[in-house]
Write a protein that holds these residues in place. Structure first.
Motif, PDB file in Angstrom:
ATOM      1  N   LEU A   1       1.256  -1.052   0.207  1.00  0.00           N
ATOM      2  CA  LEU A   1      -0.168   0.084   0.176  1.00  0.00           C
ATOM      3  C   LEU A   1       0.972   1.422   0.247  1.00  0.00           C
ATOM      4  CD1 LEU A   1      -2.827  -1.046   2.998  1.00  0.00           C
ATOM      5  CD2 LEU A   1      -3.054  -1.597   0.235  1.00  0.00           C
ATOM      6  N   ALA A   2      -0.062   2.391   0.201  1.00  0.00           N
ATOM      7  CA  ALA A   2       1.148   3.646  -0.259  1.00  0.00           C
ATOM      8  C   ALA A   2       1.527   3.725   1.059  1.00  0.00           C
ATOM      9  CB  ALA A   2      -0.082   4.741  -0.875  1.00  0.00           C
ATOM     10  N   ASP A   3       1.085   3.538   1.902  1.00  0.00           N
ATOM     11  CA  ASP A   3       1.764   4.110   3.392  1.00  0.00           C
ATOM     12  C   ASP A   3       2.515   2.722   3.987  1.00  0.00           C
ATOM     13  OD1 ASP A   3       0.084   1.390   4.190  1.00  0.00           O
ATOM     14  OD2 ASP A   3      -1.243   2.636   5.293  1.00  0.00           O
ATOM     15  N   GLY A   4       2.908   1.888   2.619  1.00  0.00           N
ATOM     16  CA  GLY A   4       3.988   1.050   3.367  1.00  0.00           C
ATOM     17  C   GLY A   4       3.991  -0.102   3.944  1.00  0.00           C
ATOM     18  N   ASN A   5       2.475   0.008   4.557  1.00  0.00           N
ATOM     19  CA  ASN A   5       1.970  -1.410   5.204  1.00  0.00           C
ATOM     20  C   ASN A   5       1.099  -2.492   3.473  1.00  0.00           C
ATOM     21  OD1 ASN A   5       2.270  -1.087   7.511  1.00  0.00           O
ATOM     22  ND2 ASN A   5       0.437   0.778   7.096  1.00  0.00           N
ATOM     23  N   PHE A   6       1.127  -3.559   3.955  1.00  0.00           N
ATOM     24  CA  PHE A   6       0.830  -4.720   3.376  1.00  0.00           C
ATOM     25  C   PHE A   6      -1.195  -4.566   3.753  1.00  0.00           C
ATOM     26  CE2 PHE A   6       5.353  -5.135   3.097  1.00  0.00           C
ATOM     27  CZ  PHE A   6       5.625  -4.985   1.471  1.00  0.00           C
ATOM     28  N   GLU A   7      -2.024  -5.439   2.360  1.00  0.00           N
ATOM     29  CA  GLU A   7      -2.913  -6.013   2.028  1.00  0.00           C
ATOM     30  C   GLU A   7      -2.918  -7.260   1.508  1.00  0.00           C
ATOM     31  OE1 GLU A   7      -7.144  -4.456   0.324  1.00  0.00           O
ATOM     32  OE2 GLU A   7      -6.076  -5.762  -0.831  1.00  0.00           O
ATOM     33  N   VAL A   8      -2.835  -8.215   2.901  1.00  0.00           N
ATOM     34  CA  VAL A   8      -2.523  -9.440   2.829  1.00  0.00           C
ATOM     35  C   VAL A   8      -3.895  -9.992   2.580  1.00  0.00           C
ATOM     36  CG1 VAL A   8      -1.638 -11.693   3.810  1.00  0.00           C
ATOM     37  CG2 VAL A   8       0.052  -9.472   3.402  1.00  0.00           C
TER      38      VAL A   8
ATOM     39  N   VAL B   1     -10.321 -14.121   4.119  1.00  0.00           N
ATOM     40  CA  VAL B   1     -10.010 -12.961   4.743  1.00  0.00           C
ATOM     41  C   VAL B   1      -8.004 -12.015   4.462  1.00  0.00           C
ATOM     42  CG1 VAL B   1      -8.946 -12.789   7.259  1.00  0.00           C
ATOM     43  CG2 VAL B   1      -9.648 -15.359   6.683  1.00  0.00           C
ATOM     44  N   ILE B   2      -8.935 -10.541   5.171  1.00  0.00           N
ATOM     45  CA  ILE B   2      -7.976  -9.682   4.273  1.00  0.00           C
ATOM     46  C   ILE B   2      -7.594  -8.759   5.651  1.00  0.00           C
ATOM     47  CG2 ILE B   2      -7.859  -8.775   2.639  1.00  0.00           C
ATOM     48  CD1 ILE B   2      -9.483  -9.193   0.973  1.00  0.00           C
ATOM     49  N   TRP B   3      -6.174  -9.290   5.326  1.00  0.00           N
ATOM     50  CA  TRP B   3      -5.482  -8.045   6.142  1.00  0.00           C
ATOM     51  C   TRP B   3      -5.040  -7.088   6.016  1.00  0.00           C
ATOM     52  CZ3 TRP B   3      -4.444 -13.622   6.220  1.00  0.00           C
ATOM     53  CH2 TRP B   3      -4.743 -14.424   7.349  1.00  0.00           C
ATOM     54  N   LYS B   4      -4.795  -6.201   6.711  1.00  0.00           N
ATOM     55  CA  LYS B   4      -3.915  -4.982   6.503  1.00  0.00           C
ATOM     56  C   LYS B   4      -2.523  -4.871   7.610  1.00  0.00           C
ATOM     57  CE  LYS B   4      -3.385   0.218   5.985  1.00  0.00           C
ATOM     58  NZ  LYS B   4      -3.449   1.763   6.506  1.00  0.00           N
ATOM     59  N   LEU B   5      -1.549  -5.574   7.469  1.00  0.00           N
ATOM     60  CA  LEU B   5      -0.738  -5.511   7.886  1.00  0.00           C
ATOM     61  C   LEU B   5       0.700  -4.294   7.496  1.00  0.00           C
ATOM     62  CD1 LEU B   5      -0.361  -9.623   7.646  1.00  0.00           C
ATOM     63  CD2 LEU B   5      -0.797  -8.222   9.653  1.00  0.00           C
ATOM     64  N   SER B   6       1.581  -4.670   8.903  1.00  0.00           N
ATOM     65  CA  SER B   6       2.566  -4.131   9.207  1.00  0.00           C
ATOM     66  C   SER B   6       3.855  -4.837   8.753  1.00  0.00           C
ATOM     67  CB  SER B   6       3.115  -3.253  10.177  1.00  0.00           C
ATOM     68  OG  SER B   6       3.351  -4.251  10.984  1.00  0.00           O
ATOM     69  N   PRO B   7       4.910  -4.023   7.611  1.00  0.00           N
ATOM     70  CA  PRO B   7       6.188  -5.068   7.430  1.00  0.00           C
ATOM     71  C   PRO B   7       6.330  -6.286   8.563  1.00  0.00           C
ATOM     72  CG  PRO B   7       6.639  -2.900   6.981  1.00  0.00           C
ATOM     73  CD  PRO B   7       5.264  -2.691   7.677  1.00  0.00           C
ATOM     74  N   HIS B   8       5.864  -5.494   9.959  1.00  0.00           N
ATOM     75  CA  HIS B   8       7.134  -6.253  10.811  1.00  0.00           C
ATOM     76  C   HIS B   8       5.181  -7.562  11.282  1.00  0.00           C
ATOM     77  CE1 HIS B   8       9.909  -4.763  11.654  1.00  0.00           C
ATOM     78  NE2 HIS B   8       9.849  -3.491  11.286  1.00  0.00           N
ATOM     79  N   GLY B   9       4.167  -7.536  10.687  1.00  0.00           N
ATOM     80  CA  GLY B   9       3.616  -8.724  10.963  1.00  0.00           C
ATOM     81  C   GLY B   9       2.037  -7.796  12.157  1.00  0.00           C
ATOM     82  N   LYS B  10       2.348  -7.081  12.545  1.00  0.00           N
ATOM     83  CA  LYS B  10       1.140  -6.518  12.761  1.00  0.00           C
ATOM     84  C   LYS B  10      -0.157  -6.168  12.087  1.00  0.00           C
ATOM     85  CE  LYS B  10       0.700  -2.988  16.149  1.00  0.00           C
ATOM     86  NZ  LYS B  10       0.727  -1.235  17.179  1.00  0.00           N
ATOM     87  N   ILE B  11      -1.393  -6.882  13.205  1.00  0.00           N
ATOM     88  CA  ILE B  11      -2.579  -6.430  12.053  1.00  0.00           C
ATOM     89  C   ILE B  11      -2.787  -5.437  12.484  1.00  0.00           C
ATOM     90  CG2 ILE B  11      -4.999  -7.611  11.879  1.00  0.00           C
ATOM     91  CD1 ILE B  11      -3.753 -10.292  12.682  1.00  0.00           C
TER      92      ILE B  11
END
Length: 882
Positions: free
Chosen positions: A417-424, A483-493
Motif C-alpha cells: 500500500l501507499a503507506d508502506g503497509n501490506f494488504e494480505v 480473510v484480508i488483513w492490513k499488515l505492517s512489514p513486521h506482521g502486526k495486524i
C-alpha cells in the motif's frame, strides 16, 4: 477430591446406543463402503470358483452358516467353562462411573506385545495397565471401554535396578526394561499417534513409533504378589514400603484393571489375514495379520468353493474378514469372510486391506450424491453472486501447493500500500456453497469427514466433480471466502476483513516454484521456467508478492516462537513411482522449505482469526480445535530421563521446550538427526489435537492449543478435504449474515466433532501404513539398502535406530548379530550396550563396539522371507575403522 474426578469422568455420558450393550459402530458400513467391489465380486463368483482363482473375489454373506455352526457348538456350551467374564449391565456401569468406582477410556493394545493393553488415567498419572487377553475381555484396539481397577495387591511394582548393573547377552534373565517401557506407554503410531502440532494444514507421518526411553528403562516390574502367584504377605509389603519413602510409594506402582463393559466398538472389526483348513471341522481358522486381533472361526460355506480340496492354493492369499461375535466361552471370535484381496505383499491388495481395516469408505459416489452438484460444465457463476460478493478477479492472487495437488483449497495475495503497509489475503474455496446442508452430498461428506492420502492415490471426501467446481484452478473464476488483513512489514495486524468473494487465480505455483522465487528475488524469470501465467499479471508481479509474503511470514513465525509456540519436526518419506506399474522407483525425505513455511504461517493466521470470529458470534456452537497439554506423569518421566542423560531440555512450557530443543541439538551435520531422536522422545507425552463444540466445555482454559500457544484455534482453510472446515464455513457465513442461521444442537455438533476426530486419526494411520507398505516393497525390489543410522534407544537385548537416509525407525536385535557376547549396563542412569564381535580372522582380537543414545552406526536394510517384512542389520565396525 475423588468424587470431583468421577464427575469429570462421567461428564460425557455413555451414548444411548451403549444402553443396548454396545454402540452401533459395528454395523454394515464396511459392506456398504465396498458395495461396488462386492457386487463386482458376486458377478464373477461362479466363474472364479470354477477356475479356483482367489484374487479379487468377494464372498456372499452366509449368516445361516454361522448360526447353524454356532447352534451345533452351543449345545455343549453349558458344559464348557466360561473363559471371559460377562459384561456389567448398563445401569451398573452408569452408577459405577458416577461413584468413581469405574473408569472409562480408549483401549490401546501394544502391537509388539499384544498381551499388554492400557487406558489413559483420567488424572494424567501413569497409564492403567490391562494385563492379558482375559482382562481385556474381548475388547479390541481403539474401543471405548469401562474398566474396574483390580485390588491393590494385584497392581504392579516398579523396582529400581542397582546402579551400573551388568547384563550379559548370554544370560537368560531379562531386566524387562523393554517390557515395562512398552507396558507403560504402548506408544506405537497405531496407539498414541504423534499429534499434528507441526502444522495443522499438512498431513504428517511419523513412521513406525518408538517406545519412550524413560525412567521405566531402569526398573524391574513385578506384581505385588510372590513369584508363584501367592499373595504378598504383610511383612513383604512392609519390606517394600521400608525401601521406598512412603511419600513416593505411588510413584512405583502401576495400577491394573480389567474391562467390564464396551461403550463403543470403535475398532471396525474388519481385519486382513489368512485362512487355514481345520480337518473334520465345519469352519476354517482365520489368522489376522494384526496379532492384537483374535483368531476367528470362519464357516466353510463362506470360503472359496475349492478351498477344502485345495487349501494350499490359498496359503499366500490375503483375505478380509469381519468379526461378528465373540462368546464368553471361546478363545476364538466368530466371523464372516468378506473378500479375497489378492496375493499378500502386493500393493493393491494390501492397500485395500488397510482401507477396509480402518473403515475408509472408498466406494464410488452414488447418483443421488452426484445429483446434488451442477452437471452443466463448464459451470458459470450465477449473476446474483457478483452482486453479493466482493469481486477480486483483478487482483494478483495465486496458489502454492504440492506439484501433484488437485484439490486447491487456498490462494494468497499480497500488495504493498501507499503507506508502506501490506494488504494480505487468504482466499479459501467456498465449498459450503455447493454442499447444501442436509443433502445426500452433505451426509456422505460428514461420514467420510476427511480425504485420505495414500502414496499412490487420494480417497476424496467429496466427488471429483465438486473438486472441479471448487478447486482454485488458474485463470478460472471461483467462489471463495476470504480473510484480508492490513499488515505492517513486521506482521502486526492493523485491520481485518472477512467476506464472500470471487477470485481468478493467475498462477498455480508449486512449492518448488515458490522456493525459486524466494531464493532469487532479483532474477527475471523467463516464462518457460514458471507455470502458465494470466495475461493480466506478470511473473515479476507474482515474484514480488511471494517475496513480500515470505518476509512477513518470517516475522510472524519469529513472533509465534518468541511467544511460546512449539514445533516438533518429523521426517516424511516420499516416493517416485513408475508411471505404468505404480511400483516405487525411488524414495527420499521430503524437504520442508521456506515456501512451505510461508503458506503455513498465513493458514495458521487465517485459522486463528476465524476461530475468534465464530466464537464471538457463537460462543456455544463454535466448532474449535484444541490441543491439550502433555500428560503430566509422562512429562515428569521424560524430564528425569533427559536430566540423567545430560540433556538440558526444559519441559515447563511449549515455548521453553522448543527453545531448549534448538539449543540442545547442535549445529553440526548430524544435528537434524539428533533433533529427530529428541522429537521422537518429546512426542510421546503429547496428546492429540481434537475438534470440540465450545458449548460442551464450560472451562475456557480447555480451549487452548498447547503447541501453538493460542487461546482459540479452528480449521477453516481446507474445506475440500476436511468436513470440520465445512462446518466452520457455515458458522462464519452465519456470523457475517450471508448464510443460513446455524441452529444445530450442541450435542449434534459435538457428535460430529468426535466423528471428525476419529476419522482424522484413522486417516493419519492409513497414510502411515501406506508409506510403510511402499517402503517395504521398495526394500524388496531395490534392496539391500545401506545407510548411516543414529541410535534412539537402548534396551537390554536390542536397540532402536533412526535410519538417516530414509527416515525410518527400526529395531536391531543383538541375538541376530554374529557376536561373541554383548553386555548391557547403566553408567549412572545412562543405558549403554557393549557389542563384542566375532573376529573375521581367528588370530585377531574380537572387535568391541559401544552403543548408546545418539551413537552413529551403519546399517543395511534387507527384505525378509515374509511379505512386507524387512530388517535392519548392523554392519561390523571393522567396515568403519579399516
Amino acid at each position: 477430591m475423588k468424587k470431583k474426578k468421577s464427575k469429570k469422568m462421567s461428564a460425557g455420558k455413555i451414548s444411548s446406543e451403549a444402553a443396548k450393550g454396545t454402540s452401533e459402530v459395528l454395523n454394515s458400513d464396511l459392506a456398504s463402503a465396498g458395495e461396488s467391489h462386492f457386487a463386482d465380486g458376486k458377478a464373477k463368483q461362479q466363474n472364479t470358483r470354477a477356475t479356483g482363482q482367489a484374487e479379487g473375489k468377494a464372498f456372499n454373506s452366509v449368516p445361516s452358516s454361522v448360526e447353524n455352526d454356532g447352534h451345533r457348538n452351543r449345545q455343549s456350551w453349558g458344559k464348557r467353562r466360561q473363559i471371559f467374564e460377562s459384561y456389567m449391565s448398563f445401569e451398573d456401569v452408569s452408577a459405577g462411573l458416577k461413584r468413581g468406582d469405574l473408569i472409562q477410556g480408549t483401549l490401546r493394545i501394544n502391537p509388539k506385545k499384544f498381551q499388554e493393553a492400557f487406558i489413559n488415567s483420567p488424572d494424567g498419572s501413569r497409564d492403567i495397565f490391562i494385563d492379558g487377553i482375559l482382562a481385556r475381555n474381548r475388547a479390541l484396539n481403539g474401543d471405548v471401554v469401562v474398566v474396574m481397577l483390580l485390588p491393590r495387591e494385584q497392581w504392579k511394582t516398579l523396582k529400581l535396578d542397582k546402579e551400573d548393573e551388568l547384563v550379559h547377552g548370554t544370560t537368560k534373565q531379562s531386566l524387562l526394561a523393554e517390557n515395562v517401557n512398552c507396558m507403560k506407554h504402548s506408544n506405537s503410531a497405531d496407539e498414541r499417534y504423534s499429534p499434528d502440532i507441526i502444522i495443522e494444514e499438512q498431513i504428517d507421518s511419523n513412521g513406525e513409533d518408538q517406545e519412550l526411553v524413560s525412567e521405566m528403562q531402569r526398573m524391574h516390574v513385578s506384581t505385588l504378589a510372590c513369584p508363584n502367584n501367592a499373595r504378598l504377605t504383610a511383612s513383604k509389603q512392609d519390606t517394600i514400603s521400608s525401601t521406598i519413602n512412603p511419600e513416593n510409594l505411588e510413584k512405583f506402582l502401576q495400577r491394573t484393571a480389567k474391562v467390564v463393559y464396551i461403550v463403543e466398538k470403535k475398532h471396525s472389526r474388519a481385519v486382513t489375514g489368512f485362512i487355514k483348513l481345520l480337518p473334520e471341522k465345519r469352519y476354517a481358522m482365520f489368522s489376522p495379520v494384526d496379532h492384537r486381533v483374535p483368531r476367528v472361526n470362519i464357516p466353510l460355506a463362506s470360503c472359496p468353493a475349492d478351498f477344502p480340496m485345495r487349501p494350499e492354493d490359498y496359503c499366500k492369499t490375503l483375505f478380509i474378514c469381519r468379526i461378528v461375535d465373540w462368546h464368553e466361552n471361546s478363545n476364538f471370535a466368530e466371523g464372516q469372510l468378506l473378500k479375497s484381496l489378492g496375493q499378500a505383499g502386493e500393493i493393491e491388495p494390501e492397500t485395500e486391506g488397510i482401507l477396509r481395516e480402518y473403515d475408509v469408505d472408498f466406494s464410488e459416489f452414488s447418483e443421488e450424491v452426484l445429483s446434488c452438484l451442477p452437471h452443466a460444465l463448464p459451470w458459470v457463476i450465477p449473476a446474483v453472486e457478483y452482486q453479493k460478493r466482493r469481486d477480486l478477479r483483478a487482483e494478483c492472487i495465486f496458489t502454492i501447493d504440492p506439484v501433484t495437488a488437485r484439490d486447491l483449497d487456498d490462494a494468497l495475495s499480497c500488495k504493498q500500500l501507499a503507506d508502506g503497509n501490506f494488504e494480505v489475503g487468504v482466499h479459501i474455496a467456498d465449498v459450503s456453497y455447493f454442499v447444501e446442508e442436509n443433502s445426500a452430498l452433505d451426509f456422505i461428506a460428514s461420514r467420510r469427514a476427511t480425504s485420505v492420502y495414500l502414496v499412490q492415490k487420494v480417497i476424496p471426501m467429496l466427488p471429483l466433480l465438486c473438486e472441479e467446481l471448487c478447486s482454485l484452478n488458474p485463470m478460472t473464476d471461483r467462489l471463495t471466502v476470504s480473510v484480508i488483513w492490513k499488515l505492517s512489514p513486521h506482521g502486526k495486524i492493523l485491520d481485518e476483513w472477512f467476506g464472500r468473494t470471487i477470485i481468478r487465480s493467475c498462477m498455480k505455483l508449486s512449492y518448488s516454484h515458490a522456493q525459486s522465487l524466494i531464493d532469487n528475488p532479483d532474477k527475471m524469470f523467463p516464462a518457460e521456467e514458471m507455470p502458465p501465467c494470466s495475461p493480466e499479471h506478470s511473473i515479476d508481479e507474482i515474484k514480488c508478492a511471494v517475496v513480500n509474503l515470505h518476509a512477513i511470514a518470517k516475522q510472524l513465525r519469529a513472533q509465534r516462537f518468541e511467544g511460546g509456540a512449539l514445533r516438533l519436526d518429523q521426517l516424511k518419506l516420499s516416493f517416485t513411482l513408475d508411471h505404468e506399474s505404480g511400483m516405487p522407483q525411488g524414495c527420499y525425505i521430503y524437504q520442508y522449505r521456506d515456501s512451505n513455511k510461508l503458506v503455513e504461517e498465513f493458514m495458521l493466521l487465517a485459522n486463528m482469526a476465524t476461530a475468534h470470529r465464530i466464537y464471538r458470534s457463537f460462543p456455544e456452537r463454535a466448532l474449535l480445535r484444541c490441543h491439550p497439554p502433555p500428560q503430566t506423569k509422562m512429562v515428569e518421566d521424560l524430564a528425569e530421563f533427559c536430566e540423567q542423560m545430560g540433556l538440558k531440555l526444559d519441559f515447563s512450557s511449549a515455548g521453553a521446550l522448543h527453545k531448549s530443543l534448538i539449543a540442545t541439538v547442535g549445529t553440526d551435520e548430524y544435528s537434524s538427526a539428533r533433533k529427530e531422536v529428541l522429537t521422537a522422545m518429546c512426542s510421546r507425552p503429547m496428546q492429540m489435537a481434537v475438534y470440540f463444540c465450545a458449548g460442551v466445555r464450560p472451562d475456557k482454559s480447555c480451549f487452548r492449543h498447547y503447541a501453538l500457544n493460542v487461546p482459540l484455534y479452528t480449521h477453516f482453510t481446507s474445506p475440500i478435504r476436511r468436513y470440520a472446515d465445512v462446518i466452520v464455513h457455515r458458522l462464519l457465513a452465519a456470523s457475517l449474515g450471508c448464510g443460513h442461521d446455524f441452529i444445530l444442537p450442541l450435542e449434534d455438533i459435538q457428535k460430529q466433532a468426535s466423528h471428525c476426530n476419529d476419522k482424522k486419526t484413522a486417516s493419519k494411520r492409513v497414510q502411515e501404513l501406506s508409506t510403510e507398505l511402499f517402503f517395504s516393497v521398495f526394500v524388496k525390489e531395490c534392496g539391500p539398502l545401506e545407510s548411516e543410522a543414529m541410535v534412539m534407544g537402548v534396551m537390554d537385548k536390542s536397540f532402536d535406530v533412526l535410519v538417516l537416509k530414509y527416515g525410518v525407525q527400526k529395531r536391531i536385535y543383538c541375538n541376530a548379530l554374529p557376536l561373541q557376547d554383548f553386555t548391557f549396563r547403566k553408567v549412572g542412569k545412562k543405558p549403554e550396550m557393549k557389542l563384542i564381535w566375532v573376529p573375521e580372522d581367528p588370530e585377531e582380537d574380537p572387535l568391541v563396539q559401544e552403543v548408546h543414545i545418539f551413537t552413529l552406526v551403519d546399517v543395511i536394510l534387507k527384505a525378509d522371507e515374509g511379505p512386507l517384512r524387512y530388517s535392519a542389520i548392523l554392519r561390523r565396525p571393522s567396515a568403519l575403522t579399516s
